[in-house]
Design a protein around this motif. Structure first.
Motif, PDB file in Angstrom:
ATOM      1  N   ARG A  36       0.767  -1.190   0.056  1.00 48.91           N
ATOM      2  CA  ARG A  36       0.033   0.080  -0.078  1.00 48.91           C
ATOM      3  C   ARG A  36       0.827   1.317   0.058  1.00 48.91           C
ATOM      4  NH1 ARG A  36      -3.212  -2.845   3.658  1.00 48.91           N
ATOM      5  NH2 ARG A  36      -2.204  -1.781   5.400  1.00 48.91           N
ATOM      6  N   GLU A  37       1.987   1.398   0.676  1.00 48.20           N
ATOM      7  CA  GLU A  37       2.894   2.299   1.011  1.00 48.20           C
ATOM      8  C   GLU A  37       3.643   2.878  -0.458  1.00 48.20           C
ATOM      9  OE1 GLU A  37       3.225   4.795   3.256  1.00 48.20           O
ATOM     10  OE2 GLU A  37       1.913   3.889   4.558  1.00 48.20           O
ATOM     11  N   TYR A  38       3.932   1.624  -1.092  1.00 51.15           N
ATOM     12  CA  TYR A  38       4.934   1.840  -2.202  1.00 51.15           C
ATOM     13  C   TYR A  38       4.630   1.583  -3.422  1.00 51.15           C
ATOM     14  CZ  TYR A  38       8.746   2.834   1.271  1.00 51.15           C
ATOM     15  OH  TYR A  38       9.535   3.312   2.279  1.00 51.15           O
ATOM     16  N   THR A  39       3.433   0.521  -3.769  1.00 52.16           N
ATOM     17  CA  THR A  39       3.343   0.263  -5.075  1.00 52.16           C
ATOM     18  C   THR A  39       1.621   0.639  -5.470  1.00 52.16           C
ATOM     19  OG1 THR A  39       2.210  -1.816  -4.307  1.00 52.16           O
ATOM     20  CG2 THR A  39       4.646  -1.594  -4.406  1.00 52.16           C
ATOM     21  N   HIS A  40       1.411   0.392  -6.632  1.00 55.67           N
ATOM     22  CA  HIS A  40       0.134   0.670  -7.384  1.00 55.67           C
ATOM     23  C   HIS A  40      -0.208  -0.614  -8.255  1.00 55.67           C
ATOM     24  CE1 HIS A  40       1.971   4.613  -7.032  1.00 55.67           C
ATOM     25  NE2 HIS A  40       0.752   4.802  -6.650  1.00 55.67           N
ATOM     26  N   ALA A  41      -1.596  -0.827  -8.410  1.00 57.48           N
ATOM     27  CA  ALA A  41      -2.022  -1.837  -9.104  1.00 57.48           C
ATOM     28  C   ALA A  41      -1.132  -2.085 -10.503  1.00 57.48           C
ATOM     29  CB  ALA A  41      -3.730  -1.854  -9.456  1.00 57.48           C
ATOM     30  N   GLY A  42      -0.962  -3.186 -10.762  1.00 57.43           N
ATOM     31  CA  GLY A  42      -0.160  -3.627 -12.117  1.00 57.43           C
ATOM     32  C   GLY A  42       1.310  -3.430 -11.795  1.00 57.43           C
ATOM     33  N   ASP A  43       1.872  -3.050 -10.689  1.00 56.68           N
ATOM     34  CA  ASP A  43       3.339  -3.006 -10.329  1.00 56.68           C
ATOM     35  C   ASP A  43       3.923  -4.170 -10.325  1.00 56.68           C
ATOM     36  OD1 ASP A  43       3.276  -0.336 -10.603  1.00 56.68           O
ATOM     37  OD2 ASP A  43       3.772  -0.019  -8.426  1.00 56.68           O
ATOM     38  N   VAL A  44       5.173  -4.727 -10.903  1.00 60.42           N
ATOM     39  CA  VAL A  44       5.817  -6.079 -10.676  1.00 60.42           C
ATOM     40  C   VAL A  44       6.556  -6.037  -9.368  1.00 60.42           C
ATOM     41  CG1 VAL A  44       7.612  -7.284 -11.814  1.00 60.42           C
ATOM     42  CG2 VAL A  44       6.166  -5.737 -13.151  1.00 60.42           C
ATOM     43  N   ILE A  45       6.337  -7.283  -8.612  1.00 59.62           N
ATOM     44  CA  ILE A  45       6.823  -7.316  -7.442  1.00 59.62           C
ATOM     45  C   ILE A  45       7.678  -8.553  -7.475  1.00 59.62           C
ATOM     46  CG2 ILE A  45       6.289  -7.511  -4.815  1.00 59.62           C
ATOM     47  CD1 ILE A  45       5.184  -5.012  -6.266  1.00 59.62           C
ATOM     48  N   LEU A  46       8.706  -8.435  -6.637  1.00 53.03           N
ATOM     49  CA  LEU A  46       9.663  -9.594  -6.732  1.00 53.03           C
ATOM     50  C   LEU A  46      10.113 -10.022  -5.100  1.00 53.03           C
ATOM     51  CD1 LEU A  46      11.632 -11.523  -7.920  1.00 53.03           C
ATOM     52  CD2 LEU A  46      13.349 -10.043  -7.707  1.00 53.03           C
TER      53      LEU A  46
END
Length: 215
Positions: A36-46
């Motif tokens: 919630r703090e650092y990303t948005h929908a559609g961002d790529v997370i590893l």
């Protein structure tokens, strides 16, 4: 962002019996907070140490695109069985991260396998299945992994490492600080968020979420 948070060490689902002895997962609430703090929908997370897939499950649920690397094939099989996109979990060694085909990463969060300075003969990066080469080599491996990770990150990417110091028999391994120092040599250290847990291990009731950005 607050520099400390309070969370409960609880999980939304139980692991199968075969895995419960090795349950060192962080809770879904930790991943939710930082996504919630650092990303948005559609961002790529590893998650470079995907374990039982907590990061991937939460990211998928929140509309992010998850990827994870895990060396233990049994864990990989378990995570694949629960993902909407089972190809998101990669069976591999994060020490060879540069050779793994990944899209550009917006955000990474993980808790690395732990090691103490003494009385820990196994190599954490083999799933504790092979003889280790000591704590200094462990830290060099951390350094190299995050150096490789930086090359996968977008220029605006953020990296979170959840880690604790370890107190055993009145001996303290400053694991969080040592890992922070190593990664700071290859990524920019932005600071830390102290996580206060209702229950925890390793001799403490808190851990650190170390925050880095791409240099």
């Amino acid at each position: 962002m607050k520099t400390y948070i309070h969370l409960k060490m609880s999980h939304q689902y139980a692991l199968p019996d075969a895995f419960r002895r090795d349950d060192v997962r962080y809770p879904e609430s930790l991943v939710e907070y930082f996504l919630r703090e650092y990303t948005h929908a559609g961002d790529v997370i590893l998650d470079p140490f995907a374990g039982f897939g907590t990061t991937l499950f939460v990211a998928e649920k929140m509309g992010r695109i998850p990827f994870g690397v895990e060396i233990d094939q049994d864990k990989v099989n378990y995570v694949r069985s629960k993902l909407v996109r089972p190809e998101s979990i990669i069976h591999g060694d994060s020490r060879l991260l540069a050779n793994i085909d990944l899209p550009a990463i917006d955000f990474s969060i993980t808790s690395p396998p732990y090691m103490t300075k003494d009385n820990h003969p196994e190599d954490p990066f083999t799933g504790y299945q092979a003889k280790g080469k000591g704590y200094e080599q462990y830290l060099r491996d951390i350094h190299n992994i995050y150096q490789q990770l930086g090359k996968h990150m977008k220029p605006t990417g953020k990296v979170i490492v959840e880690v604790a110091n370890i107190k055993q028999d009145d001996q303290v391994t400053t694991l969080a600080w040592d890992i922070g120092q190593e990664i700071s040599q290859v990524l920019h250290f932005d600071g830390e968020v102290i996580v206060c847990w209702d229950k925890y291990g390793y001799g403490y009731d808190h851990s650190y979420c170390l925050v880095f950005s791409v240099q």
